[in-house]
Design a protein around this motif. Structure first.
Motif, PDB file in Angstrom:
ATOM      1  N   ALA A 149       5.511   3.547   3.428  1.00 13.24           N
ATOM      2  CA  ALA A 149       4.143   3.707   3.733  1.00 13.24           C
ATOM      3  C   ALA A 149       3.329   2.335   3.836  1.00 13.24           C
ATOM      4  O   ALA A 149       2.533   2.121   4.779  1.00 13.24           O
ATOM      5  N   GLU A 150       3.400   1.445   2.743  1.00  2.00           N
ATOM      6  CA  GLU A 150       2.726   0.198   3.098  1.00  2.00           C
ATOM      7  C   GLU A 150       3.477  -0.710   3.997  1.00  2.00           C
ATOM      8  O   GLU A 150       2.747  -2.071   4.198  1.00  2.00           O
ATOM      9  N   GLY A 151       4.606  -0.485   4.327  1.00  2.00           N
ATOM     10  CA  GLY A 151       5.398  -1.403   5.301  1.00  2.00           C
ATOM     11  C   GLY A 151       6.252  -2.473   4.577  1.00  2.00           C
ATOM     12  O   GLY A 151       6.763  -3.157   5.315  1.00  2.00           O
ATOM     13  N   SER A 152       6.421  -2.545   3.097  1.00  2.00           N
ATOM     14  CA  SER A 152       7.065  -3.491   2.801  1.00  2.00           C
ATOM     15  C   SER A 152       8.583  -2.937   2.468  1.00  2.00           C
ATOM     16  O   SER A 152       9.516  -3.845   2.189  1.00  2.00           O
ATOM     17  N   MET A 153       8.849  -1.844   2.765  1.00  2.00           N
ATOM     18  CA  MET A 153      10.118  -1.314   3.146  1.00  2.00           C
ATOM     19  C   MET A 153      10.506  -0.474   4.207  1.00  2.00           C
ATOM     20  O   MET A 153       9.552   0.346   4.640  1.00  2.00           O
ATOM     21  N   SER A 154      11.661  -0.583   4.857  1.00  2.00           N
ATOM     22  CA  SER A 154      11.903   0.072   6.305  1.00  2.00           C
ATOM     23  C   SER A 154      12.700   1.649   5.848  1.00  2.00           C
ATOM     24  O   SER A 154      13.428   1.446   5.016  1.00  2.00           O
ATOM     25  N   PRO A 155      12.353   2.597   6.437  1.00  2.00           N
ATOM     26  CA  PRO A 155      13.289   3.684   6.303  1.00  2.00           C
ATOM     27  C   PRO A 155      14.643   3.491   6.550  1.00  2.00           C
ATOM     28  O   PRO A 155      14.867   2.419   7.502  1.00  2.00           O
ATOM     29  N   GLY A 156      15.618   4.166   6.162  1.00  2.00           N
ATOM     30  CA  GLY A 156      16.917   4.003   6.410  1.00  2.00           C
ATOM     31  C   GLY A 156      17.724   4.556   7.537  1.00  2.00           C
ATOM     32  O   GLY A 156      16.969   5.268   8.021  1.00  2.00           O
TER      33      GLY A 156
END
Length: 206
Positions: free
Chosen positions: A18-25
């Motif tokens: 949600a914060e953009g520090s990780m992308s969905p896989g």
């Protein structure tokens, strides 16, 4: 104080996405007519954990399984989901399995950033194909000198009803070890994975 829980892991991942520090896989499900696997994939999509899903198998079998499970995972209405059909002439289990593995091999050669999930296919066949993409890759190097490639190994994470957390390795990839060095390498793999979820202040017992 809990060392690890799947709910806390889920919260960390969904917050990071949600914060953009990780992308969905991205995920490829092999043998996608498996109802339990489809439910899990559908839940992951709903939680926002996946941005692309490739379903490998007989399209008719996959759609029937979706209808039986009544999940909101429709490749006809969701552009994140696609069905990768096997050979239409494959009618028995062995020929279907052979076709699925061939499709997976071609898919991974062009999409190495996908997670691989097992559906209605045996573990040994899936792992043999999934791990084959690493055979011809150059080994990692450090300071200009080649290092020995690490052993791939399986880790399962468990939380008991009383909150105790533990991991098991290796129950799937390596049925045995030829020497102590291989065993130590797998232990290193296990500790490295557990350390991604557990504080460095927590003492691990092997």
């Amino acid at each position: 104080e809990e060392d690890f829980s799947f709910s806390s892991l889920m919260e960390s991942v969904t917050t990071a996405i949600a914060e953009g520090s990780m992308s969905p896989g991205k995920l490829v499900l092999v043998g996608a007519d498996n109802e339990a696997a489809l439910r899990a994939v559908s839940a992951a999509v709903q939680y926002g954990l996946l941005k692309r899903v490739a379903l490998v198998g007989d399209p008719l079998d996959i759609m029937r399984a979706m209808q039986r499970t009544d999940i909101p995972l429709d490749p006809n209405q969701d552009n994140r989901v696609e069905i990768m059909p096997i050979d239409p002439q494959a009618v028995d289990f062995q020929s279907k399995k052979k076709s699925m593995i061939e499709i997976l091999g071609r898919f991974l050669s062009q999409n190495s950033d996908f997670f691989i999930m097992k559906g209605s296919i045996d573990t040994a066949t899936l792992l043999q194909q999934a791990l084959s993409i690493y055979r011809d890759l150059p080994g990692p190097s450090e300071a200009g000198s080649a290092r020995k490639r690490r052993i791939a190994s399986h880790t399962a994470l468990h939380v008991l009803p009383d909150g105790r957390f533990f991991g098991i390795s290796d129950a799937a990839v390596n049925p045995g070890f030829q020497n102590p060095e291989e065993l130590l390498t797998v232990i290193e793999n296990q500790v490295e994975i557990v350390r991604k979820f557990v504080s460095a202040k927590t003492t691990l017992r092997v």
